[in-house]
Enzyme design. Structure first.
Site, PDB file in Angstrom:
ATOM      1  N   GLU A  78       0.815  -1.214   0.000  1.00 51.73           N
ATOM      2  CA  GLU A  78       0.000   0.000   0.000  1.00 51.73           C
ATOM      3  C   GLU A  78       0.848   1.262   0.000  1.00 51.73           C
ATOM      4  OE1 GLU A  78      -0.581  -2.612   1.941  1.00 51.73           O
ATOM      5  OE2 GLU A  78      -2.368  -3.284   0.904  1.00 51.73           O
ATOM      6  N   HIS A 116     -11.859  -5.536   8.061  1.00 56.06           N
ATOM      7  CA  HIS A 116     -12.569  -5.322   6.805  1.00 56.06           C
ATOM      8  C   HIS A 116     -13.785  -4.451   7.037  1.00 56.06           C
ATOM      9  CE1 HIS A 116     -10.219  -8.996   6.168  1.00 56.06           C
ATOM     10  NE2 HIS A 116     -10.186  -8.658   4.897  1.00 56.06           N
TER      11      HIS A 116
END
Lengths: 412, 363
Positions: B126, B196
């Site tokens: 990322e 999540h």
């Protein structure tokens, strides 16, 4: 009815080798009765018609008891005589030749011969079989919506978990990523606690609050959701071991996808700088989620990614290979020779998680090759017939029932 | 009525669960099997986790942007990206697994249509993705980076806050990365648990130099995303993942934009103001209805839309704080990590918000 009769009589002809087919039900039954004994047979007759086990090697020990260990039960109809063998006919230990590992910055590598005792063989098999069954059950429970959230299954990679645990002590430390059910089990948590945790129940190992990715045990630090985040942690645990001087080490596992995270290289640098007793293991299952390793990594030689850190590439589908390699790495670490990177080449039979069907056109031909080398194949009778008690395996193997079977049956 | 109490209720998280609106087929054989045993009923109230905590309420069909088509949220995102790639030849989309369509199908078909040099996968990094995106934007190309889940944005936090947000300022406007847009699925989804389900917009809400946007519906999402891409500042666009399939609307197929930093008054009211963004807007709409029916309280619902810089003007008029008859109230998740099994207790559902209104009325 007539069709059924024809079908059955044809089958009977094929079985018995006779050419005339049965015309009536009673003829059929007579034909059948000649082939299959419906009453308790005399022992010698049956022994001649049934398959016998291969002749065991000659008994060398004088103290070997010749008494059969079998139960000959003639009480029930259609009972079978079971053949007998004594345990002294089996060797308690055997040495296997295992694959050579690829080495990086190492003069010599793990031993190419692995010794396996009967107890070890059964233990590894039991471990791997349990993990396989547990993962398949978790799959089933997830589809029934009893397990919710995320569930990353480990089936196909069992040899890695079993091999790693076989090579380290219970007092050593282990940390891995989210595909952690198998390591939770090998580190001492019961299947019941694992499944409870998956289902979010209070009886779970993390009181139901962690779920699939957050299970912990003494000297097992999980279970980490964020990819690659566990690697600096593992280096830190290794530092603690070194600092405390307790001769322990830390096994830090990650995947081929995580191998591209920056924090891994930071951890490698620190570990090499301070010669930490850390074994970095990359479980290369060829895919990071749906992306194959070649398309995500400039170099798929993950065991060389440590650059200045020595590396070993191991066949991760062979539990003995894994065990020997990790043993070698553990000895290296305990001798103070610093970190080491290992790559276990393995394969997972499910998708990345339960949301990923894992069935893509381009995966199947590749997957078939891996399935043939599955980690549970190494103890099939054809390989190690005389080395382990087959019945012991059969009692572990969940798909075969224990009990009298036609032909061959050894009872404990 | 100037003396009317204004209650600010800010709901951050939104419940999400697979409701009847969702069209994803799921096997129900398992629960049916369990039902056969009388002692084992999976649908007892205590275990029930399959009811939606919100009901998606579509807006009226927009007529001012041209022809419309029925789309859900991820399709409206695809449409926005499609418009961008066709009108802007420098636009590129990259992220983890975007090539085959993305884990939420937001980029389906784009690679085939525009080529693999414009829609490509990145490795799992990322920090690398955002840093790379900053470079692409600084060099003059329109960069649309995808972070697979908002929960994974933290490795890129340094790049966003220290690099992207400060680029224009520190170079004296010589360089800027205004062409960078970062997209990420956001918010709770019913079963996401710790990693999540997060809503990290608050971490970025105090960083001058970037914009943070959260849409509530497909029409809003497409317009706001196109505005973010066109905007001259690096933008973070959070997409409520629970709405990807659950939210279906008639969405214009042509290119259109919705002004950033402008909140929208979704429902008029005079007694209490409810402010929310993302999925929670739909919860608040329902709460407003409940308050009207049960308490006779008229609630104004405001969708903030842009978190940073936020529309101060709409939310609190000049001197409004002097006129409040009750303190501002926050209804949000508890101060714990987003839980796994306790999600239904954690999220600020309509009952918690309703309770908040009741307390406020009786202050």
């Amino acid at each position: 009815m007539q069709n059924m009769l024809t079908l059955l009589s044809n089958a009977l002809c094929r079985i018995t080798g006779r050419t005339a087919g049965a015309q009536t039900v009673s003829e059929l039954l007579i034909g059948l009765s000649e082939y299959v004994s419906l009453t308790s047979p005399a022992a010698p007759d049956l022994a001649q018609t049934q398959r016998l086990p291969p002749k065991p090697p000659p008994v060398v020990s004088a103290r070997a008891s010749a008494a059969p260990l079998v139960s000959t039960s003639l009480a029930a109809p259609a009972a079978r005589i079971t053949a007998s063998c004594s345990f002294a006919d089996f060797t308690p230990q055997v040495t296997f030749d295992i694959k050579k590992c690829d080495l990086y910055r190492l003069e010599d590598g793990p031993s190419m011969k692995a010794e396996l005792t009967r107890e070890q063989g059964l233990q590894y098999y039991r471990t791997m079989q349990t993990v396989r069954r547990m993962e398949l059950k978790a799959d089933q429970l997830y589809k029934q919506k009893i397990i919710r959230g995320f569930c990353h299954l480990y089936d196909g990679q069992e040899a890695c978990a079993a091999g790693v645990e076989a090579a380290i002590n219970r007092s050593d430390h282990l940390i891995t990523a989210y595909r952690a059910h198998a390591y939770t089990y090998t580190r001492g948590v019961s299947v019941k606690e694992i499944l409870c945790e998956l289902m979010g129940r209070r009886g779970g190992v993390s009181k139901g609050k962690g779920g699939s990715m957050h299970m912990y045990a003494p000297h097992f630090y999980g279970g980490n959701g964020i990819v690659g985040a566990q690697v600096p942690l593992g280096a830190g645990i290794a530092l603690a071991c070194q600092y405390q001087g307790n001769n322990q080490l830390c096994v830090t596992l990650y995947g081929d996808g995580a191998a591209n995270q920056g924090q891994l290289f930071e951890a490698f640098n620190m570990a090499a700088l301070w010669k930490l007793p850390c074994i970095f293991i990359c479980e290369n299952n060829q895919y990071s989620m749906g992306t194959s390793a070649e398309r995500a990594s400039a170099s798929t030689d993950y065991y060389k990614r440590g650059d200045y850190i020595p590396g070993i590439r191991v066949d991760g589908m062979d539990v003995l290979c894994v065990r020997e390699a990790v043993k070698f790495a553990a000895d290296l670490c305990r001798a103070g020779k610093g970190p080491i990177v290992m790559e276990l080449q393995t394969y997972r039979y499910h998708g990345h998680s339960m949301s990923d069907p894992g069935v893509r056109k381009w995966m199947w031909p590749f997957g078939r090759r891996w399935r043939r080398q599955h980690s549970l194949r190494w103890l099939t009778p054809s390989h190690h017939w005389t080395t382990c008690a087959t019945t012991s395996l059969k009692t572990i193997h969940p798909w075969r029932s224990v009990g009298p079977t036609p032909g061959l049956s050894l009872s404990l | 009525m100037a003396a009317a109490a204004r209650l600010f209720l800010r709901g951050i998280h939104s419940k999400c669960s697979v409701s009847g609106v969702s069209t994803v087929p799921r096997t129900s054989f398992g629960p049916r099997l369990l039902k056969l045993s009388p002692s084992c009923d999976p649908y007892t109230k205590a275990q029930r986790r399959h009811a939606a905590h919100f009901t998606f309420q579509p807006d009226l069909v927009p007529t001012q942007y041209g022809p419309t088509q029925k789309m859900n949220l991820f399709q409206s995102i695809t449409s926005a990206l499609d418009n961008t790639l066709s009108s802007d030849p420098t636009a590129v989309i990259f992220g983890e697994d975007v090539a085959f369509g993305g884990v939420f199908r937001c980029t389906v078909g784009l690679r085939d249509k525009y080529g693999k040099d414009r829609v490509f996968n990145t490795p799992l990094c990322e920090q690398g993705i955002v840093g790379f995106g900053i470079g692409v934007a600084v060099a003059g190309a329109t960069a649309i980076a995808e972070i697979q889940f908002a929960d994974y944005i933290y490795p890129a936090f340094d790049q966003i806050v220290n690099e992207a947000a400060k680029y224009r300022y520190r170079s004296g406007n010589l360089f800027d990365c205004g062409k960078l847009t970062i997209r990420a699925p956001w918010g709770c989804v019913g079963h996401g648990s710790l990693y999540h389900s997060q809503s990290p917009e608050a971490f970025f809400a105090h960083c001058p130099g970037i914009k943070v946007v959260v849409p509530r519906s497909p029409v809003q999402a497409k317009g706001l995303l196109l505005s973010c891409i066109a905007d001259n500042n690096p933008c973070i666009f959070f997409e409520p993942k629970i709405l990807y399939r659950a939210a279906v609307e008639q969405v214009p197929t042509e290119h259109y934009t919705i002004t950033l930093s402008q909140a929208e008054v979704v429902e008029e009211g005079s007694d209490v103001t409810l402010i929310a963004w993302g999925t929670q807007v739909h919860v608040m709409k329902e709460v407003a209805q409940m308050a009207q029916e049960k308490l006779g309280v008229s609630c104004e619902v405001i969708d903030l839309r842009t978190i940073l810089p936020w529309d101060v003007e709409t939310v609190c008029k000049e001197e409004c704080f002097l006129n409040l008859e009750a303190p501002i109230s926050r209804v949000c998740g508890y101060d714990t990590p987003f839980p796994h099994i306790f999600e239904p207790f954690y999220i600020p559902d309509k009952w918690k918000c309703f309770e908040g209104i009741k307390k406020m009325i009786n202050y």
